[in-house]
Motif scaffolding. Structure first.
Motif, mmCIF file in Angstrom:
data_model
loop_
_atom_site.group_PDB
_atom_site.id
_atom_site.type_symbol
_atom_site.label_atom_id
_atom_site.label_comp_id
_atom_site.label_asym_id
_atom_site.label_seq_id
_atom_site.Cartn_x
_atom_site.Cartn_y
_atom_site.Cartn_z
ATOM 1 N N SER A 83 -4.154 -1.063 -7.535
ATOM 2 C CA SER A 83 -2.871 -1.722 -7.576
ATOM 3 C C SER A 83 -2.876 -2.867 -8.532
ATOM 4 N N ALA A 84 -3.868 -2.867 -9.294
ATOM 5 C CA ALA A 84 -3.816 -3.902 -10.285
ATOM 6 C C ALA A 84 -4.133 -5.271 -9.799
ATOM 7 N N GLY A 85 -4.763 -5.233 -8.667
ATOM 8 C CA GLY A 85 -5.092 -6.667 -7.753
ATOM 9 C C GLY A 85 -6.041 -7.250 -8.630
ATOM 10 N N ALA A 86 -6.875 -6.646 -9.283
ATOM 11 C CA ALA A 86 -7.971 -7.308 -10.147
ATOM 12 C C ALA A 86 -7.566 -7.586 -11.686
ATOM 13 N N MET A 87 -6.245 -7.208 -12.000
ATOM 14 C CA MET A 87 -5.992 -7.476 -13.187
ATOM 15 C C MET A 87 -6.017 -8.844 -13.787
ATOM 16 N N VAL A 414 11.779 5.055 6.514
ATOM 17 C CA VAL A 414 11.496 5.729 7.943
ATOM 18 C C VAL A 414 10.594 5.211 8.802
ATOM 19 N N GLY A 415 10.425 3.783 8.572
ATOM 20 C CA GLY A 415 9.714 2.973 9.594
ATOM 21 C C GLY A 415 8.258 2.949 9.235
ATOM 22 N N GLY A 416 7.908 3.001 8.002
ATOM 23 C CA GLY A 416 6.494 2.908 7.440
ATOM 24 C C GLY A 416 6.273 1.727 6.571
ATOM 25 N N CYS A 417 5.543 1.813 5.798
ATOM 26 C CA CYS A 417 4.771 0.661 5.008
ATOM 27 C C CYS A 417 4.486 1.130 3.671
ATOM 28 N N ILE A 418 4.566 0.113 2.784
ATOM 29 C CA ILE A 418 4.219 0.196 1.116
ATOM 30 C C ILE A 418 2.866 0.235 0.935
ATOM 31 N N THR A 419 1.902 0.166 1.816
ATOM 32 C CA THR A 419 0.614 0.136 1.502
ATOM 33 C C THR A 419 -0.301 1.128 2.685
ATOM 34 N N GLY A 420 -1.284 1.734 2.219
ATOM 35 C CA GLY A 420 -1.898 2.473 3.100
ATOM 36 C C GLY A 420 -3.499 2.046 3.128
ATOM 37 N N GLU A 421 -4.150 1.938 1.886
ATOM 38 C CA GLU A 421 -5.432 1.446 1.737
ATOM 39 C C GLU A 421 -5.567 0.855 0.149
ATOM 40 N N HIS A 422 -4.638 0.724 -0.791
ATOM 41 C CA HIS A 422 -4.749 0.312 -1.948
ATOM 42 C C HIS A 422 -4.282 -0.902 -2.295
ATOM 43 N N GLY A 423 -3.773 -1.649 -1.103
ATOM 44 C CA GLY A 423 -3.204 -3.149 -1.413
ATOM 45 C C GLY A 423 -1.998 -3.180 -2.243
ATOM 46 N N VAL A 424 -1.389 -4.264 -2.386
ATOM 47 C CA VAL A 424 0.044 -4.521 -2.985
ATOM 48 C C VAL A 424 -0.322 -4.781 -4.465
ATOM 49 N N GLY A 425 -1.071 -5.950 -4.841
ATOM 50 C CA GLY A 425 -1.771 -6.013 -6.271
ATOM 51 C C GLY A 425 -0.428 -6.548 -6.830
ATOM 52 N N ILE A 426 -0.211 -5.979 -8.277
ATOM 53 C CA ILE A 426 0.990 -6.231 -8.963
ATOM 54 C C ILE A 426 1.980 -5.039 -8.892
ATOM 55 N N GLU A 427 1.198 -3.723 -8.305
ATOM 56 C CA GLU A 427 1.942 -2.617 -8.345
ATOM 57 C C GLU A 427 3.175 -2.579 -7.645
ATOM 58 N N LYS A 428 2.773 -3.247 -6.377
ATOM 59 C CA LYS A 428 3.889 -3.021 -5.178
ATOM 60 C C LYS A 428 4.363 -4.373 -4.740
#
Lengths: 482, 482
Positions: A83-87, A414-428
Motif C-alpha cells: 500500500s506504499a506505506g514505506a514509500m 456493504v458494511g466492510g472495510c477498505i483494508t484487510g491486511e495490507h494497510g492504508v499507506g498512500i494507496e487507500k
C-alpha cells in the motif's frame, strides 16, 4: 513546519555518520534506487538519504538528529508492503531496519519469542521449530517480509481466519518515539496497566514510532493439517458454502476462494490439478489433532457436496496438501502471466455479501473494460481482486486505479472495510474519507499528534491530513509508472 | 481550567432537565448516596449531580452541556468496580448508564451481540442461550455488573485464561466523545482501517469517552465442562503444578488457586467438601467436546498426583462441578466472615514467580501484622490477595493500604503488572509511577489530551496527572472509611 531548522543533505549525512557506519548512510541515487518504493511500485519517490543502522542505540540517535532538524523519517522493513506505506518522502530519511535481524530469545515455556524488527516472518517459525512451536500469521511474502513490517501493516495471511492477524499474535513492542526515547508497549501477561497502546501501534504504519523489538506469541505446531478442495459452477454457490461452513461452528485454519480467471491462470502456471472449467474453487484447510481433523474434513467435504460442489478432492498426505496449495500460493505470479500488469486490491466485507460483491465487481470491471481475477481469504471476507491491465497503454493505470477505488468504496457500502491486511499507506488514503467521517478522522489526527506533534513520522501515509477527499486528487504522491 | 465558564449546580440541573426527565437529574444528597462510591467503598465522594439518561441522544446532549461549562463527567455502570474508577468527583456529574439496558440485536451467524452499556454481563449469555451461544468473560460480579463497566475496566473472570479478558471479546464500540460527538470504534471484521482504538478504549475507565453501545463476540456453549480439584501440602508445590499444566500445552477453561486461609473460610461458609488441612487447593476446569475433556481431565489429575497432590477429586456431573466451584465463588464473602473487613488486591505476575511471590506476601503480611488470604486466577498469574483488617482500629486501614501498595510493587518487581482485571482507578494511581517511567506516562497523558484536552472525563483516575508519586500522598481522594 515553519520553524524547521534548516539543514542541508550533506550536513545531515555528516551528523548521522558520527554514529552510523558512513557506508550505511546512503546518499547516491544509484544505491538509493532500491528504496524508492515498496511492493506497490506505482508509487515511488527518492528520499533525501537512506540510513541503515545496526543497533537500537543508533536508531535512537538518528531519531534525535532528525527530530532536532524536523526531518521526516520513513521506517522500512523488507519493502514487500502493498500500500506504499514505506514509500520515501523526498525531503526525508528512509530508516531501514534490515540489519536488526537478531532473534533475541525464544521462551518455549511462555511460548513467546523476542525478535528484532528485521527478522523475517518465516525465520521465527524456523527458529521455534525445535520446540515444536511456530508463529501463526503467514503473509504470502513470509519468506521475505520482516516482522517489523508485519507489525507496521498488521499483516495477515491464509491462516489468519483461525489464528488472527498480526495484532492478535503480538505481546509486546519496544518502540522508539519521534524524539528518540525508548518505550515499552504491552506485556507478556493478559492485562497491562495504563493505556493499551499495543493494538494502536500495530498497523500504524510507522506514523507513531519506530518498532525496535517485537515479542510474538508462538503456537504449538498442529499434529495434522488436511485440505479439501471443492469446485463450483457458480460463484454464488461457493460464496454461500463459505458462509455455511463458518456458521456451523467449524473454524478452518484457512478457507480460500479463487474465481475462474485465477483458477485457469494458476493451473496453467503450476498444474496443481485444479478443474479449469470451474467458476469458483474453495480450498478449506483444517488443523488440530488427528481425530478432529479427520472428522472435520469429512464433514466439510460432505457439506460442500450437499451445497452443490461439482467435484471435491481431499489431500491424503503432505505432498498432496502442498500441491493443492501450490496453485493458490502462486496465483499472483500466475495472473502476472496472463496480463502485462496487475494491481492487487485489499478490502474486507461481511461474508454474507460475498456473492453480491463479486457480481458487482464483475459489473464494475465491465464498465471500465478491465479484467479482474479474484483470489482471496473467503473465510474472513478479505478480498484481493487483481485488476489486470497494461501500463504501456496510456491512461490504463489511471482507469485501473479508479476501478480499485470503486471496489474499496463498494466494500464500505456493504458494511466492510477498505483494508484487510495490507494497510492504508498512500494507496487507500482517499478512501479513508469514505470509511470515516470528519469526527473520526479528527480523532485519528489528534492521536497522531499525541505521538508526533510535528508530523515527521512517515508523513502522508495512513491518516489523511488534508480535509477533503478532493484535495488528494491533486496530490503528487504517485510519481510515475515504471 | 482557568477559562471555565462559571455555572452553579442549580443552573446546570436546569439545563440538563431541558432534555432529561427532571426526576433523573438527581440533586438531593440522600438519593445521591448510592452513587458516592463503587465496590471499593474506602474511596467515596459526593458529586455535584447525578444524571440517569434514557437515550444515547440525551447522553450526547448532556455531554455537550458539561463540555460547554467544563463540568467533569464520571460515567458509571452498576458500580461493582473494585478500583474506585467510578468514584464521583465533587465538582462533577455522575452519568449513570443504568437505564440503557436494551439488547439491540443478537446475530447467531456472525456470533455477535449488539447491546447497550447498561446490560448486565450475565444477561447477554442468558439472551444468547437460545442460539447455543454465550459471552465468555465472567467476572465474579457477573449477575450485577454491566457490559459498559466491563469495557471500562477491562474486566476478567475465572474463564479468561482460555477465553481472554473483555478486550479479547469485544468487536465494536459506539462512543460519545467529550464534546458529545458519536464515533464508531472497531468493526465486525478482523481488520479495521485507520487507528486501531478499540483496545485503547477498552480499560480506559471513562477517561477517553462514554461507551453507548457494545458489540461483543459470542462463543458456542461447550459440550461439556469438568473440574478437577487437587489439594497440596505446600503452596510451592501447587504453584509448580500450575506452571506444569500450562507448559504442557493444556489450556484449562479456568485454573484457580486458594491458600489455607481461603480454603478454611470457604469450607466453613458453604461446605464444598474442601480438605481444610491443605495448604493450597487448585481447581482446574476443562471444557470442549466430551472426548477431549475426558482425556484432558485424566491427564491433569494424573499430573497433579505425580507433582505431589495429597488428594484429588473430579466432578462427575453438573451438580458436583457446581459444588466444587461454590467454595471458590463464595471465597470473598466467606473471608468477609473471618475478619471485620477485607481489601481485595489485584495484580499479575509471571506464572513462574507464583511460589516466590506468595512467600513474599506472607513475609510482608507478617511485617505489617496483618493476615492475607489468597484466592486467585493462578493460570494467568492474576493474584487477588485479600488483606484482612479491622477498620474500627485506628490506623489499620492505612496499614492495609500500605501493604496493598507493597504487594503491587512486588508484582512489578518480578516482571508483572499492577492490574489484572480491576483497572487502575484511583486505587492504583500511585503505583502507575512504579510500573511506568516518565516517558511512558507522558505518552499516556498525550493520548488522554488527544481525546479530552480539557481533562473533564473522569479526572483523577487511571492516568496520573501529577508528576511525582509523592504528590499523591497528599491527595485527598479517599474521603473516609465507612
Amino acid at each position: 513546519m515553519a520553524d524547521r531548522q534548516p539543514i542541508g543533505k550533506a550536513e545531515l549525512a555528516r551528523q548521522l555518520r558520527e554514529f552510523i557506519d558512513p557506508h550505511y548512510v546512503i546518499e547516491d541515487a544509484e544505491t538509493q534506487k532500491v528504496y524508492e518504493c515498496d511492493g506497490l511500485p506505482m508509487y515511488c519517490a527518492t528520499p533525501l538519504l537512506v540510513v541503515v543502522p545496526e543497533t537500537v542505540d543508533q536508531i535512537q540517535q538518528a531519531m534525535r538528529v532528525c527530530h532536532r532538524h524536523r526531518i521526516p523519517v520513513v521506517a522500512r522493513g523488507a519493502g514487500t508492503g502493498l500500500s506504499a506505506g514505506a514509500m520515501p518522502v523526498s525531503d526525508g530519511v528512509v530508516l531501514s531496519l534490515a540489519r536488526l535481524t537478531r532473534i533475541v530469545d525464544i521462551d518455549p515455556l511462555a511460548r513467546s519469542a523476542r525478535v528484532q524488527p528485521g527478522v523475517r516472518n518465516l525465520a521465527i517459525s524456523e527458529a521455534a521449530a525445535e520446540h515444536g512451536l511456530y508463529y501463526a500469521p503467514d503473509p504470502s511474502s513470509q519468506i521475505a517480509c520482516t516482522i517489523g513490517g508485519n507489525v507496521a501493516e498488521n499483516a495477515g495471511g491464509v491462516h489468519c481466519l483461525k489464528y488472527g492477524l498480526t495484532v492478535h499474535n503480538i505481546l509486546k513492542l519496544e518502540v522508539i518515539t519521534v524524539a528518540g526515547e525508548k518505550v515499552t508497549i504491552g506485556s507478556e501477561g493478559l492485562d497491562t496497566a495504563g493505556c493499551d497502546l499495543l493494538a494502536l501501534m500495530i498497523g500504524s504504519e510507522g506514523l507513531l514510532g519506530v518498532v525496535t523489538e517485537v515479542t510474538v506469541k508462538l503456537l504449538p505446531v498442529p499434529q495434522r493439517a488436511q485440505v479439501v478442495m471443492a469446485a463450483f459452477d457458480q460463484v454464488q454457490t461457493a460464496g454461500a458454502a463459505v458462509g455455511e461452513v463458518i456458521s456451523r461452528g467449524i473454524v478452518p485454519a484457512g478457507l480460500e476462494m479463487m474465481d475462474s480467471h485465477a483458477i485457469k491462470a494458476a493451473e496453467a502456471f503450476c498444474g496443481a490439478g485444479y478443474p479449469v472449467d470451474a467458476k469458483a474453487l474453495l480450498l478449506c484447510e483444517l488443523d488440530g489433532t488427528r481425530e478432529e481433523v479427520q472428522q472435520g474434513i469429512e464433514q466439510v467435504e460432505h457439506l460442500f457436496l450437499r451445497l452443490g460442489a461439482t467435484a471435491t478432492r481431499v489431500s491424503h498426505d503432505e505432498a498432496e496438501r502442498a500441491l493443492l496449495w501450490k496453485g493458490r500460493k502462486s496465483a499472483f505470479p500466475a495472473v502476472g502471466r496472463i496480463a502485462p500488469d496487475y494491481y492487487c486490491m485489499d478490502g474486507t466485507i461481511p461474508r454474507s455479501q460475498l456473492a453480491r460483491v463479486l457480481a458487482e465487481i464483475d459489473t464494475l470491471a465491465e464498465h471500465y473494460s478491465l479484467r479482474v481475477a479474484n483470489v482471496f481469504h473467503a473465510g474472513d471476507g478479505n478480498l484481493h481482486p487483481l485488476i489486470l491491465f497494461d501500463a504501456s497503454v496510456p491512461g490504463e493505470f489511471e482507469k485501473t486505479e479508479e476501478l480499485g477505488g470503486r471496489i474499496l468504496e463498494l466494500c464500505v457500502a456493504v458494511g466492510g472495510c477498505i483494508t484487510g491486511e495490507h494497510g492504508v499507506g498512500i494507496e487507500k488514503i482517499r478512501q479513508m474519507h469514505v470509511q470515516f467521517d470528519e469526527v473520526e478522522l479528527a480523532q485519528f489526527r489528534a492521536i497522531k499528534s499525541a505521538f508526533d506533534a510535528g508530523g515527521t513520522l512517515n508523513p502522508g501515509k495512513g491518516i489523511p491530513v488534508l480535509k477533503r477527499c478532493q484535495e488528494y486528487r491533486a496530490l503528487d504522491a504517485r510519481a510515475s509508472l515504471r
